[in-house]
Write an enzyme that holds these catalytic residues in place. Structure first.
Site, short mmCIF file in Angstrom:
data_model
loop_
_atom_site.label_atom_id
_atom_site.label_comp_id
_atom_site.label_asym_id
_atom_site.label_seq_id
_atom_site.Cartn_x
_atom_site.Cartn_y
_atom_site.Cartn_z
N HIS A 144 0.87 -1.19 0.00
CA HIS A 144 0.00 0.00 0.00
C HIS A 144 0.90 1.23 0.00
O HIS A 144 1.53 1.55 1.00
CB HIS A 144 -0.91 0.00 1.23
CG HIS A 144 -2.06 0.96 1.12
ND1 HIS A 144 -3.32 0.65 1.53
CD2 HIS A 144 -2.13 2.23 0.66
CE1 HIS A 144 -4.13 1.68 1.33
NE2 HIS A 144 -3.41 2.67 0.81
N LEU A 145 0.96 1.90 -1.13
CA LEU A 145 1.81 3.07 -1.31
C LEU A 145 1.54 4.12 -0.23
O LEU A 145 0.39 4.34 0.16
CB LEU A 145 1.53 3.67 -2.69
CG LEU A 145 2.34 4.89 -3.06
CD1 LEU A 145 2.90 4.74 -4.46
CD2 LEU A 145 1.50 6.14 -2.96
N HIS A 146 2.59 4.74 0.25
CA HIS A 146 2.45 5.85 1.21
C HIS A 146 3.71 6.70 1.13
O HIS A 146 4.80 6.20 0.92
CB HIS A 146 2.22 5.34 2.64
CG HIS A 146 3.23 4.34 3.11
ND1 HIS A 146 3.22 3.02 2.69
CD2 HIS A 146 4.28 4.46 3.94
CE1 HIS A 146 4.21 2.38 3.26
NE2 HIS A 146 4.89 3.23 4.02
N GLN A 147 3.52 7.99 1.28
CA GLN A 147 4.64 8.94 1.22
C GLN A 147 4.97 9.41 2.64
O GLN A 147 4.11 9.88 3.36
CB GLN A 147 4.28 10.14 0.35
CG GLN A 147 5.37 11.19 0.31
CD GLN A 147 5.39 11.94 -0.99
OE1 GLN A 147 6.03 11.51 -1.92
NE2 GLN A 147 4.68 13.06 -1.05
#
Length: 193
Positions: A144-147
């Protein structure tokens, strides 16, 4: 325990733990909730994606700072520095190239808001902002992409970090969440700043 070690590393040999790694241990049993998959209320997550579950929680319980249309901002449960937060799309995607145009734009806009809120609350000297794509790139929740937005100060990697290999976080996450959420700028606020 019947036997006591006379020097660091002897227990590793005593217990057959292999070659000592040189790290000292800071016992933090409160982190067991994370390992066991428990939430702040003691309920077990059930093995699902924690970044998908966080938006279903209340802001205080989930440490949510801001809820946008396509992304949300949340404090990192295991921060590198005080105020370490993440900007996360609601949609469960792993790759940056999987975001649509609107998600990409809001991801950056909310990241800018995060920097403004951190500046207002904590006056960091700088920031690390970035995305770890894939497990080999350091992504612990790579599905799950997260910055990440990590505030930095001169000397924040002091002797305790370097010599003791220990990070000191001086404020409870609930207090950090409250102060950052209160300072969160309205969308579009400070765009010219």
């Amino acid at each position: 325990m019947a036997e006591q070690a006379d020097h660091p590393g002897e227990l590793d040999e005593l217990w057959g733990a292999g070659t000592p790694d040189g790290f000292r241990r800071l016992w933090a049993p409160h982190r067991m909730a994370y390992i066991a998959g428990e939430t702040g209320t003691g309920q077990v997550d059930g093995g699902g994606c924690p970044l998908c579950r966080i938006p279903t929680l209340g802001d205080d319980e989930g440490l949510v700072l801001h809820r946008g249309t396509r992304v949300y901002a949340v404090l990192n449960l295991h921060p590198y520095n005080p105020g370490h937060l993440m900007v996360v799309p609601y949609r469960h995607v792993a790759g940056l190239d999987e975001l649509d145009t609107e998600e990409s734009a809001e991801l950056m806009a909310v990241t800018q808001q995060a920097v403004r809120a951190l500046r207002a609350v904590a006056s960091p000297h700088g920031y690390n902002v970035g995305i770890n794509l894939g497990h080999v790139a350091g992504g612990s929740l790579a599905d799950h992409l997260h910055q990440h937005v990590v505030p930095r100060w001169g000397g924040d990697a002091n002797f305790i970090t370097v010599i003791g290999q220990t990070k000191v976080i001086p404020q409870l996450l609930a207090e950090t969440r409250a102060s950052l959420a209160a300072a969160w700028p309205a969308p579009g606020a400070g765009d010219a700043a």
